[in-house]
Design an enzyme around this catalytic site. Sequence first.
Site, PDB file in Angstrom:
ATOM      1  N   GLY A 140      26.500  24.024  56.307  1.00  0.00           N
ATOM      2  CA  GLY A 140      26.868  24.621  57.591  1.00  0.00           C
ATOM      3  C   GLY A 140      26.573  23.703  58.754  1.00  0.00           C
ATOM      4  O   GLY A 140      25.999  22.610  58.601  1.00  0.00           O
TER       5      GLY A 140
ATOM      6  N   ILE B  36      24.515  23.942  61.530  1.00  0.00           N
ATOM      7  CA  ILE B  36      23.132  23.681  61.901  1.00  0.00           C
ATOM      8  C   ILE B  36      22.415  22.895  60.805  1.00  0.00           C
ATOM      9  O   ILE B  36      21.743  21.896  61.069  1.00  0.00           O
ATOM     10  CB  ILE B  36      22.399  24.994  62.213  1.00  0.00           C
ATOM     11  CG1 ILE B  36      22.930  25.593  63.520  1.00  0.00           C
ATOM     12  CG2 ILE B  36      20.895  24.765  62.307  1.00  0.00           C
ATOM     13  CD1 ILE B  36      22.338  26.946  63.873  1.00  0.00           C
TER      14      ILE B  36
ATOM     15  N   TYR C 175      20.408  42.007  59.934  1.00  0.00           N
ATOM     16  CA  TYR C 175      20.249  40.573  60.195  1.00  0.00           C
ATOM     17  C   TYR C 175      19.027  40.334  61.082  1.00  0.00           C
ATOM     18  O   TYR C 175      18.207  39.446  60.795  1.00  0.00           O
ATOM     19  CB  TYR C 175      21.514  40.036  60.863  1.00  0.00           C
ATOM     20  CG  TYR C 175      21.447  38.565  61.216  1.00  0.00           C
ATOM     21  CD1 TYR C 175      21.590  37.598  60.235  1.00  0.00           C
ATOM     22  CD2 TYR C 175      21.237  38.156  62.534  1.00  0.00           C
ATOM     23  CE1 TYR C 175      21.529  36.246  60.550  1.00  0.00           C
ATOM     24  CE2 TYR C 175      21.171  36.816  62.860  1.00  0.00           C
ATOM     25  CZ  TYR C 175      21.326  35.858  61.866  1.00  0.00           C
ATOM     26  OH  TYR C 175      21.258  34.528  62.185  1.00  0.00           O
TER      27      TYR C 175
END
Length: 239
Positions: free
Chosen positions: A11, A13, A146
Amino acid sequence: MRTAVVTGASGGIGGAIAQRLAQDGYLPVLHYNSHGEGIHERAEALGGFAVQADLGDADAIAAMAETVLARTGRVDVLVNNAAVSVSGLLTDIDAETRRRLFSVNVLGAIECARAFLPQMVRRKEGVILNISSMWGQAGASCEVDYSASKAALIGFTRALAQEVAPSGIRVNCIAPGVIRTPMLDCYDAGTLAALAEETPLGRLGTPEDIAEAAAFLCHYRSDFITGQVLGVNGGFVMY
């Protein structure tokens, strides 16, 4: 050679953190699960290699750690970055989705730490860096699960930091704000502009913003910092 394992490195990041740590001289190990397109080539270009594992599976994590340590002999830095996200009302999220989210975001990070900690303890040095979220600090409507998983990472950071500090191991956490990665592609230009306007610094963050903070917390310059949560969010959340 000093080695850094970055989970979720396919990904935005995670990839940026791996690249930045490679610039600091670490041999980067890029972890991925299902999104491995081109990651082996990227890892080799950085002087490292890529490994695959489902972080929702403790046995897979143990096997990954065994593979990494067999190739490198040591892991100096573990960046627990991999995560899954889900949006929706709490009452609309099914139990299996919730279990998967906590399995990867929380238990995956814990199991990765358990897998790599023993050799850090033996050497009396090492860094574990957990990537949480500003929603783990403040909470977000329609992202309850989350937010809870990211808050758990903050608690994990603070508790583990106390436990392993006598062994010379530092544990810290970064809580990113709204970062311009492909995860935001589901939003239209107007929504992204509104998010930038809501951020006091007037822009969205970049993966490189997080990577620079990660590089600092992994560097000897931060040797007296442990158990801390660094918000990299442009002022969106101030704690």
